[in-house]
Design an enzyme around this catalytic site. Structure first.
Site, short mmCIF file in Angstrom:
data_model
loop_
_atom_site.label_atom_id
_atom_site.label_comp_id
_atom_site.label_asym_id
_atom_site.label_seq_id
_atom_site.Cartn_x
_atom_site.Cartn_y
_atom_site.Cartn_z
N SER A 164 -7.70 6.94 37.63
CA SER A 164 -8.59 7.36 36.55
C SER A 164 -10.07 7.31 36.90
O SER A 164 -10.82 8.22 36.51
CB SER A 164 -8.32 6.52 35.30
OG SER A 164 -7.08 6.86 34.74
N LYS A 206 -1.18 0.25 24.85
CA LYS A 206 -1.27 1.41 23.97
C LYS A 206 -0.83 1.13 22.54
O LYS A 206 -1.30 1.78 21.60
CB LYS A 206 -0.46 2.58 24.55
CG LYS A 206 -1.04 3.17 25.82
CD LYS A 206 -0.24 4.37 26.28
CE LYS A 206 -0.83 5.01 27.52
NZ LYS A 206 -0.11 6.24 27.92
N ASN A 261 -4.28 5.97 23.52
CA ASN A 261 -4.73 5.88 24.91
C ASN A 261 -6.22 6.14 25.06
O ASN A 261 -6.77 6.03 26.16
CB ASN A 261 -3.94 6.84 25.80
CG ASN A 261 -4.40 8.28 25.67
OD1 ASN A 261 -4.72 8.74 24.57
ND2 ASN A 261 -4.45 9.00 26.78
N ASP A 309 -2.63 11.87 25.40
CA ASP A 309 -1.45 12.16 26.22
C ASP A 309 -0.72 13.39 25.69
O ASP A 309 -0.28 14.25 26.45
CB ASP A 309 -0.49 10.97 26.22
CG ASP A 309 -1.00 9.80 27.06
OD1 ASP A 309 -1.77 10.05 28.01
OD2 ASP A 309 -0.64 8.65 26.75
N GLY A 327 3.46 15.39 36.61
CA GLY A 327 2.57 14.89 35.58
C GLY A 327 1.10 14.85 35.92
O GLY A 327 0.29 14.38 35.11
#
Length: 459
Positions: free
Chosen positions: A30, A78, A99, A114, A250
């Protein structure tokens, strides 16, 4: 950058700051992803990850409210973060998962991007779930997000997994949220032949257990496979699909959910070209990481027939990987101070191949490079062994018609004299099985971007 809680306590921001909370969090991508997005939009912001143990989430949220403008959250926070928020977006509340957090006006507001990342991935691939039979493998948080979107978008949803009791519980929750939608459960061995969309929300197939797969076989009519896993880039369930099955891992979902988070935080909008560039850089980062972690190597070495695009693709790969590019033929010419044609004239093909092997010994010692080989470099097993010591050898299996187009104006190839196309075809047919046998991976494509993506996927 990854901080401990002690380092986060001591951190004093000097500009707009965002963070990711998770535990463990050592392998997150990230920070690099958000840095790329900030760069595209011209935002001078900082982003880092913080390893936050579950029992310290409350303190971390208090610190974040003072130091940060927004947050991302990953496992295991989360759900737990709900207790520390002032407001939650309706979709995030339905999903039971946050998230993304925005700190605004003294409040902490939770969102779920998401689901936006998943929906955007389907849209990117021109997949409309309306009326289609879709199977979701798994019953955890990711499966809940993807199943919710598919059902809400009009798919006839089937949930499957090893524990049908857990699948049933998720079905009941989704039916409560979406009472007018078709949502069923079914054993993985009894999925309908008419299934068109298959989605994996489980960790099965994730590195280092890459052989794991939630299904033994695909339903006969499967047209699209989506796997939330992105390491490896081509997972076991994706490999079940044939040529007529579109697959997507993903990584795009990861990029899109980050982009949507920045839209929430800063109002930033990103176009597809920008997001494609970020996706390719992230794919390069993943390939570099896998070269080291999975294969214990640091170089990508391209082999293939002359005119297959090794130099062009190699430069593109090196740019995406932020590493050096080396053209073996150019290296040889500079080393000898002569063109390859001149060397052929002076010492013949055998003499040239001896020089090529000397160069292979030198190039094989390089570290962190993309190396494009000459068309005949893999004819000697010694060369193959040298390049494979520190590199993964990838064959560019470029279609013959494209090679002819690339070579149509080339008069510098010493092995192509007279009837060029006929000579090319003979040599191509002779060498193609040699490339395939020598290479660790073989990729096919007609467009540059397609081949670059295929190389990253192969790693």
């Amino acid at each position: 950058m990854i901080l401990t809680m002690d380092e986060f306590r001591a951190y004093q921001p000097t500009r707009t700051t965002f963070a990711l909370f998770g535990h463990p969090i050592a392998h997150t991508m990230s920070p690099e992803l958000h840095a790329s997005l900030f760069s595209i939009s011209g935002q001078g912001c900082d982003y880092f990850a913080v390893d936050v143990p579950p029992e310290q989430l409350g303190e971390a949220m208090e610190l974040a409210a003072q130091k940060c403008s927004g947050l991302n959250l990953t496992i295991p926070h989360k759900k737990a973060v709900f207790d520390h928020l002032d407001a939650v977006d309706e979709t995030a509340r339905d999903l039971g998962s946050v998230n993304t957090v925005l700190f605004s006006g003294g409040e902490a507001i939770g969102y779920n991007t998401d689901i936006l990342g998943f929906a955007g991935s389907l849209e990117f691939d021109h997949i409309n779930p309306q009326g289609k039979l879709a199977v979701v493998c798994g019953y955890g948080g990711v499966s809940r997000v993807m199943g919710y979107h598919l059902a809400a978008a009009g798919a006839r949803l089937i949930l499957t997994g090893r524990n049908l009791a857990k699948a049933k519980a998720l079905r009941n929750e989704l039916r409560t949220l979406l009472p007018d939608k078709s949502i069923e459960i079914m054993p993985s061995t009894q999925l309908p032949r008419a299934t068109e969309i298959v989605v994996n929300g489980t960790p099965l197939g994730m590195y280092p257990h890459e052989d794991g797969c939630p299904l033994e076989k695909l339903p006969q009519n499967t047209k699209y496979i989506f796997d939330a896993v992105y390491n490896p880039p081509c997972t076991a369930i994706m490999k079940l699909g044939g040529r007529d099955v579109t697959t997507r891992n993903g990584l795009l979902m990861l990029v899109l959910q980050a982009a949507y988070a920045q839209t929430i935080w800063l109002g930033t909008q990103f176009n597809n070209n920008s997001l494609n560039g970020v996706l390719r850089r992230l794919s390069g980062d993943m390939a570099k990481k896998r070269l080291h972690d999975v294969y214990g190597k640091s170089n990508i070495v391209l082999c293939g027939f002359m005119g297959s695009g090794k130099t062009t693709i190699g430069r593109k790969l090196a740019r995406a990987l932020n590493c050096d590019f080396l053209d073996a033929d150019q290296y040889l010419e500079e080393r000898e101070g002569k063109t390859i044609s001149t060397i052929f004239d002076e010492v013949g093909e055998t003499g040239f191949r001896d020089i090529e092997t000397d160069c292979a010994r030198e190039l094989a010692e390089k570290d962190g490079c993309v190396i494009a080989l000459g068309g005949g470099a893999v004819l000697r097993p010694e060369n193959v062994a040298l390049y494979k010591k520190n590199g993964i050898l990838i064959h560019l299996n470029t279609p013959f018609y494209r090679i002819v187009q690339n070579l149509s104006r080339d008069t510098t190839r010493p092995l192509l004299q007279g009837d060029k196309e006929n000579q090319t075809r003979i040599l191509y047919q002779k060498r193609k099985p040699i490339y395939a046998a020598a290479a660790d991976r073989s990729v096919t494509g007609t467009r540059i971007s397609e081949l670059v993506d295929a190389v990253f996927a192969a790693i």
